[in-house]
Write a protein that holds these residues in place. Structure first.
Motif, PDB file in Angstrom:
ATOM      1  N   ARG A  15      -1.362  -3.971   4.007  1.00 50.33           N
ATOM      2  CA  ARG A  15      -2.728  -4.282   4.418  1.00 50.33           C
ATOM      3  C   ARG A  15      -2.876  -5.760   4.738  1.00 50.33           C
ATOM      4  O   ARG A  15      -3.565  -6.144   5.664  1.00 50.33           O
ATOM      5  CB  ARG A  15      -3.710  -3.956   3.292  1.00 50.33           C
ATOM      6  CG  ARG A  15      -4.022  -2.510   3.123  1.00 50.33           C
ATOM      7  CD  ARG A  15      -5.254  -2.375   2.273  1.00 50.33           C
ATOM      8  NE  ARG A  15      -5.570  -0.995   1.964  1.00 50.33           N
ATOM      9  CZ  ARG A  15      -6.777  -0.561   1.665  1.00 50.33           C
ATOM     10  NH1 ARG A  15      -7.776  -1.413   1.646  1.00 50.33           N
ATOM     11  NH2 ARG A  15      -7.000   0.704   1.380  1.00 50.33           N
ATOM     12  N   THR A  33       0.853  -1.202   0.000  1.00 48.60           N
ATOM     13  CA  THR A  33       0.000   0.000   0.000  1.00 48.60           C
ATOM     14  C   THR A  33       0.881   1.241   0.000  1.00 48.60           C
ATOM     15  O   THR A  33       1.848   1.303   0.770  1.00 48.60           O
ATOM     16  CB  THR A  33      -0.906   0.004   1.243  1.00 48.60           C
ATOM     17  OG1 THR A  33      -1.706  -1.189   1.236  1.00 48.60           O
ATOM     18  CG2 THR A  33      -1.824   1.217   1.251  1.00 48.60           C
ATOM     19  N   TYR A  70      -3.766   1.072   6.595  1.00 48.82           N
ATOM     20  CA  TYR A  70      -4.310   1.618   5.359  1.00 48.82           C
ATOM     21  C   TYR A  70      -5.281   2.746   5.567  1.00 48.82           C
ATOM     22  O   TYR A  70      -5.954   3.159   4.641  1.00 48.82           O
ATOM     23  CB  TYR A  70      -4.955   0.515   4.528  1.00 48.82           C
ATOM     24  CG  TYR A  70      -5.925  -0.370   5.264  1.00 48.82           C
ATOM     25  CD1 TYR A  70      -5.507  -1.556   5.828  1.00 48.82           C
ATOM     26  CD2 TYR A  70      -7.270  -0.026   5.382  1.00 48.82           C
ATOM     27  CE1 TYR A  70      -6.389  -2.382   6.499  1.00 48.82           C
ATOM     28  CE2 TYR A  70      -8.147  -0.844   6.041  1.00 48.82           C
ATOM     29  CZ  TYR A  70      -7.711  -2.022   6.593  1.00 48.82           C
ATOM     30  OH  TYR A  70      -8.583  -2.829   7.255  1.00 48.82           O
ATOM     31  N   TYR A 103      -3.020   4.248  -2.609  1.00 48.62           N
ATOM     32  CA  TYR A 103      -3.195   3.211  -3.614  1.00 48.62           C
ATOM     33  C   TYR A 103      -2.964   1.829  -3.029  1.00 48.62           C
ATOM     34  O   TYR A 103      -2.026   1.607  -2.247  1.00 48.62           O
ATOM     35  CB  TYR A 103      -2.225   3.434  -4.792  1.00 48.62           C
ATOM     36  CG  TYR A 103      -2.745   4.449  -5.755  1.00 48.62           C
ATOM     37  CD1 TYR A 103      -2.563   5.810  -5.527  1.00 48.62           C
ATOM     38  CD2 TYR A 103      -3.461   4.065  -6.879  1.00 48.62           C
ATOM     39  CE1 TYR A 103      -3.073   6.748  -6.398  1.00 48.62           C
ATOM     40  CE2 TYR A 103      -3.974   5.005  -7.761  1.00 48.62           C
ATOM     41  CZ  TYR A 103      -3.779   6.344  -7.501  1.00 48.62           C
ATOM     42  OH  TYR A 103      -4.287   7.278  -8.368  1.00 48.62           O
ATOM     43  N   TYR A 104      -3.836   0.929  -3.429  1.00 52.85           N
ATOM     44  CA  TYR A 104      -3.724  -0.486  -3.059  1.00 52.85           C
ATOM     45  C   TYR A 104      -4.297  -1.296  -4.202  1.00 52.85           C
ATOM     46  O   TYR A 104      -5.346  -0.946  -4.759  1.00 52.85           O
ATOM     47  CB  TYR A 104      -4.492  -0.744  -1.756  1.00 52.85           C
ATOM     48  CG  TYR A 104      -4.616  -2.197  -1.370  1.00 52.85           C
ATOM     49  CD1 TYR A 104      -5.849  -2.834  -1.376  1.00 52.85           C
ATOM     50  CD2 TYR A 104      -3.489  -2.935  -1.001  1.00 52.85           C
ATOM     51  CE1 TYR A 104      -5.962  -4.170  -1.026  1.00 52.85           C
ATOM     52  CE2 TYR A 104      -3.598  -4.265  -0.649  1.00 52.85           C
ATOM     53  CZ  TYR A 104      -4.832  -4.882  -0.654  1.00 52.85           C
ATOM     54  OH  TYR A 104      -4.941  -6.201  -0.303  1.00 52.85           O
ATOM     55  N   GLU A 152      -5.332   0.531  -7.396  1.00 52.50           N
ATOM     56  CA  GLU A 152      -6.491   1.419  -7.442  1.00 52.50           C
ATOM     57  C   GLU A 152      -6.391   2.475  -6.347  1.00 52.50           C
ATOM     58  O   GLU A 152      -5.870   2.203  -5.250  1.00 52.50           O
ATOM     59  CB  GLU A 152      -7.786   0.627  -7.260  1.00 52.50           C
ATOM     60  CG  GLU A 152      -8.147  -0.250  -8.437  1.00 52.50           C
ATOM     61  CD  GLU A 152      -9.531  -0.847  -8.294  1.00 52.50           C
ATOM     62  OE1 GLU A 152      -9.824  -1.821  -8.997  1.00 52.50           O
ATOM     63  OE2 GLU A 152     -10.322  -0.349  -7.460  1.00 52.50           O
ATOM     64  N   GLU A 153      -6.902   3.664  -6.649  1.00 53.61           N
ATOM     65  CA  GLU A 153      -6.987   4.700  -5.629  1.00 53.61           C
ATOM     66  C   GLU A 153      -8.085   4.312  -4.650  1.00 53.61           C
ATOM     67  O   GLU A 153      -9.248   4.159  -5.027  1.00 53.61           O
ATOM     68  CB  GLU A 153      -7.305   6.060  -6.273  1.00 53.61           C
ATOM     69  CG  GLU A 153      -7.346   7.202  -5.273  1.00 53.61           C
ATOM     70  CD  GLU A 153      -7.718   8.525  -5.912  1.00 53.61           C
ATOM     71  OE1 GLU A 153      -6.967   9.023  -6.763  1.00 53.61           O
ATOM     72  OE2 GLU A 153      -8.799   9.059  -5.554  1.00 53.61           O
ATOM     73  N   ARG A 154      -7.719   4.187  -3.374  1.00 54.23           N
ATOM     74  CA  ARG A 154      -8.662   3.693  -2.369  1.00 54.23           C
ATOM     75  C   ARG A 154      -9.238   4.818  -1.527  1.00 54.23           C
ATOM     76  O   ARG A 154     -10.381   4.742  -1.088  1.00 54.23           O
ATOM     77  CB  ARG A 154      -7.970   2.684  -1.455  1.00 54.23           C
ATOM     78  CG  ARG A 154      -7.456   1.465  -2.189  1.00 54.23           C
ATOM     79  CD  ARG A 154      -8.579   0.595  -2.707  1.00 54.23           C
ATOM     80  NE  ARG A 154      -8.076  -0.529  -3.472  1.00 54.23           N
ATOM     81  CZ  ARG A 154      -8.819  -1.568  -3.829  1.00 54.23           C
ATOM     82  NH1 ARG A 154     -10.101  -1.604  -3.505  1.00 54.23           N
ATOM     83  NH2 ARG A 154      -8.286  -2.551  -4.538  1.00 54.23           N
ATOM     84  N   GLN A 155      -8.428   5.820  -1.255  1.00 51.47           N
ATOM     85  CA  GLN A 155      -8.885   6.939  -0.445  1.00 51.47           C
ATOM     86  C   GLN A 155      -8.246   8.199  -0.998  1.00 51.47           C
ATOM     87  O   GLN A 155      -7.164   8.151  -1.586  1.00 51.47           O
ATOM     88  CB  GLN A 155      -8.481   6.768   1.023  1.00 51.47           C
ATOM     89  CG  GLN A 155      -9.070   5.550   1.699  1.00 51.47           C
ATOM     90  CD  GLN A 155      -8.680   5.463   3.147  1.00 51.47           C
ATOM     91  OE1 GLN A 155      -9.144   6.241   3.984  1.00 51.47           O
ATOM     92  NE2 GLN A 155      -7.804   4.541   3.477  1.00 51.47           N
TER      93      GLN A 155
END
Lengths: 114, 113
Positions: free
Chosen positions: A96, A31, B98, A49-50, A53-56
């Motif tokens: 993660r 991540t 995360y 990114y994880y 994909e952009e997660r937040q």
């Protein structure tokens, strides 16, 4: 064990140009988060990114975009640069999967806009 | 969203003294609180962290305390040394790996020999 590496270390651009910054995460991390640190301030979250994909995303305009590659490395792109974009850009990596791990930071890219 | 306040902004101590930096947070859902040390020209380095199910954590000369009811946490450095001089940041997040970190504005610690 290499930590988080960022390139370049310094960059000078002019208003209106675009820039790409690069980050390689710490070994075993999947991540990547990007932060902007203005002079004398704490880092501010840009996005994370994880799995490519952009997660937040934080409160940054869509002139800021990014990408994550299959090897977990990441790029931060900034278009139409403004004087206010001058800052230290920090990349942080974490994991993660397999249990939560703290975020570890690179030494950043110092971006100066003339 | 989360808001983290950090005090003091600067702290000067003599070598061997103790230093205390305090932070408050606003989001009651935050449950992970790391502290970072940033030296000139470097990125933030994690020095200690604490989760909300723990009230205190120690690592040699460094300790962190957390009061969830009052929503504040503190960094304690004992027997300070000149090499402790740096900017220290507290942060808060809902999860460690995360979730986003919300940082305080930092404390510049100066340890004089």
């Amino acid at each position: 064990d290499a930590g988080v590496t960022q390139s370049p270390t310094h960059l000078i651009k002019t208003r209106g140009q675009q820039v790409t910054l690069r980050c390689s995460p710490k070994s075993g991390h999947d991540t990547v988060s990007w932060y902007q640190q203005a002079l004398g301030q704490g880092p501010q979250f840009i996005f994370q990114y994880y799995e490519e994909e952009e997660r937040q995303r934080g409160n940054f305009p869509d002139r800021f975009s990014g990408h994550q590659f299959p090897n977990y490395s990441s790029e931060l792109n900034v278009n139409a640069l403004l004087l206010g974009d001058s800052a230290l850009y920090l990349c942080a990596s974490s994991r993660r999967t397999g249990g939560e791990q703290p975020q570890h930071f690179g030494d950043g890219t110092r971006l100066s806009i003339l | 969203g989360e808001n983290v306040e950090q005090h003091p902004s600067t702290l000067s101590v003599q070598e061997g003294d103790s230093a205390v930096i305090k932070c408050t947070y606003s989001d009651s859902a935050s449950n992970y609180f790391p502290w970072y040390k940033q030296e000139l020209g470097k990125g933030p380095q994690l020095i200690i962290d604490i989760r909300s199910n723990v009230g205190e954590k120690k690592d040699q000369r460094i300790a962190v305390t957390l009061n969830k009811t009052a929503k504040h946490f503190s960094l304690h450095i004992t027997e300070t040394q000149p090499e402790d001089s740096a900017v220290y940041f507290c942060a808060a997040s809902r999860r460690s790996g995360y979730s986003t970190l919300t940082f305080g504005k930092g404390t510049m610690l100066l340890v004089s020999p």
